[in-house]
Design an enzyme around this catalytic site. Sequence first.
Site, PDB file in Angstrom:
ATOM      1  N   HIS A 110       0.828  -1.205   0.000  1.00 34.46           N
ATOM      2  CA  HIS A 110       0.000   0.000   0.000  1.00 34.46           C
ATOM      3  C   HIS A 110       0.865   1.260   0.000  1.00 34.46           C
ATOM      4  O   HIS A 110       0.480   2.281   0.567  1.00 34.46           O
ATOM      5  CB  HIS A 110      -0.942  -0.002   1.207  1.00 34.46           C
ATOM      6  CG  HIS A 110      -1.947  -1.115   1.184  1.00 34.46           C
ATOM      7  ND1 HIS A 110      -2.770  -1.405   2.260  1.00 34.46           N
ATOM      8  CD2 HIS A 110      -2.262  -2.016   0.214  1.00 34.46           C
ATOM      9  CE1 HIS A 110      -3.539  -2.454   1.952  1.00 34.46           C
ATOM     10  NE2 HIS A 110      -3.244  -2.831   0.719  1.00 34.46           N
ATOM     11  N   TYR A 111       2.029   1.201  -0.616  1.00 30.95           N
ATOM     12  CA  TYR A 111       2.916   2.359  -0.641  1.00 30.95           C
ATOM     13  C   TYR A 111       2.286   3.478  -1.480  1.00 30.95           C
ATOM     14  O   TYR A 111       1.482   3.240  -2.392  1.00 30.95           O
ATOM     15  CB  TYR A 111       4.302   1.979  -1.163  1.00 30.95           C
ATOM     16  CG  TYR A 111       4.320   1.220  -2.473  1.00 30.95           C
ATOM     17  CD1 TYR A 111       4.341   1.901  -3.681  1.00 30.95           C
ATOM     18  CD2 TYR A 111       4.328  -0.174  -2.501  1.00 30.95           C
ATOM     19  CE1 TYR A 111       4.368   1.226  -4.885  1.00 30.95           C
ATOM     20  CE2 TYR A 111       4.355  -0.863  -3.705  1.00 30.95           C
ATOM     21  CZ  TYR A 111       4.372  -0.153  -4.888  1.00 30.95           C
ATOM     22  OH  TYR A 111       4.386  -0.836  -6.085  1.00 30.95           O
TER      23      TYR A 111
END
Length: 546
Positions: free
Chosen positions: A478-479
């Site tokens: 989920h960067y």
Amino acid sequence: MGLFVLWMLVASIANSGSFCLTGLSYPDDDQNDPNYVFLHEATSAPAISYYHYIVIGGGAAGCPLAATLSSKYNVLLIERGGSPYGNPNITNLSSFHNNTLADLSSTSLSQRFISEDGVINSRARVLGGGTSINAGFYSRAEPKYVKDSSWDDKLVNESYEWVEKFVVFKPKIEAWQSAVRDGLLEVGVLPNNGFTFDHVNGTKIGGTMFDQNGHRHTAADLLRYANPKRITVLLHATVGRVLFRSKGNQKPVAYGVMFTDASGMRHKAYLKQEGLGLMKNEIVLSAGALGSPQLLMLSGVGPADHLRSLNITVVVDQPLVGQGMSDNPMKGIFVPSPSEVEVSLVQVVGITEFGNYIETASGGNSTVFNGGIIFEKVICPLSTGHLKLKTKNPNANPLVTFNYFKEPRDLQRCVNGVKTIEKVVASKAFSKFRFDSISFQTLLNLTSSFPINLVPKTGNDSTSLEQFCRNTVTTIWHYHGGCQVGKVIDQDHKVLGVDSLKVIDGSTFIDSPGTNPQATTMMLGRYMGIKILNKRRLQLDGTMGG
């Protein structure tokens, strides 16, 4: 494959049994392949072409954005990967164990990168982006996120519903997921919010992008909304740079892109020049949190000294491109079970008040692992890093640093999450699925024994939960960041310092929205598409009225 043990264990759980879901809605046509007439290999593209909008990146934001814009204008959607349709490793849950994250070939649907922190990660390389290869969990952003983003509540809700009509379903919760849900409630992650897409504190069941037949739906399915006469989607097309022109002291104007097809042939796509005054055609970067800042830099928009070091002509000195990179640390605890365990991907989430999301996945009769994984994700990490180019090759990964746990609050939140998992495993509700003879410390040691990252180890994992968090940190993919609102783009997502160029994707996020960002990233594509159309309509009405 050992480096991917954490996710491969999650992936391998889908190797057996059944996965039951209750659909919320179903498309009438073939779910496996919509047979889009506008989907083409880039090798068939003309050397030069013209469009009102050029969208770079056919992922979670790019597909809904392009589909929306095509209702009124001619759109080119450029995707560096291939089609998700006809590939059982993508479309069928029963093949999820053939996980693309372990495929290191140049044609893989995901491209592995290792952050400078030593955490193994990946970026999607397929139409649909991450929605084509992830675990499919769907949950909207928290209301505060929408408010802080200054988004229109009504249009946000309408855009979510537009997405959900085609690609989101209600899962059927079975024994393992029920036990974790009830365990979360028993240890105080309250209230029980049942099934909902909404983000509310407590424990809930979220949506899934796998339908009742175990078929995955992706952002690419949202191209069903597109006007087939006004959209062209090119596959295996790698954009090298955005083209700019400048005149005098005026802002540089983006007017086209240069891309390469699978055979190595170069093509150029230009914006149509129609002399419509304020109604400017635009290029939109939707290449993701790595791809969009990377493409800006390759195009000459970024930190001037860094660009010059790679002999890239500076168009605009923009030192904040690539800054604010952040990745939510994940900690997974492997829990072997004495009882048979159903196959399940993420369905239940505990949204705590102390900075964590608690989720789980499970599987039975696996040759790799019998049991499940309970994991926590640190919410809104304060620790941030940066992205830099390694080379001028657009196919190469940039260098990215996330600085996991640089800020003490993030580390404390990880510790809180591990303690919550310990309580859930010890709960009465979960008793059927634990060995009483195996202590939680043994489970931590088991997790530590897997080669899940390349982080230099310091101390003994078992000396403290803080050290355990540092030594066994992994990603939940989920960067975000690198082209953030107010730093690289304005509220309308226009790139500061240039004209006719926007960024619309997860690179614009300050924090990751909700428990999983894909719902909001798809929503954002639709939302911004409507905003663009509405603005052009008002401008046209004003011009005609004048």
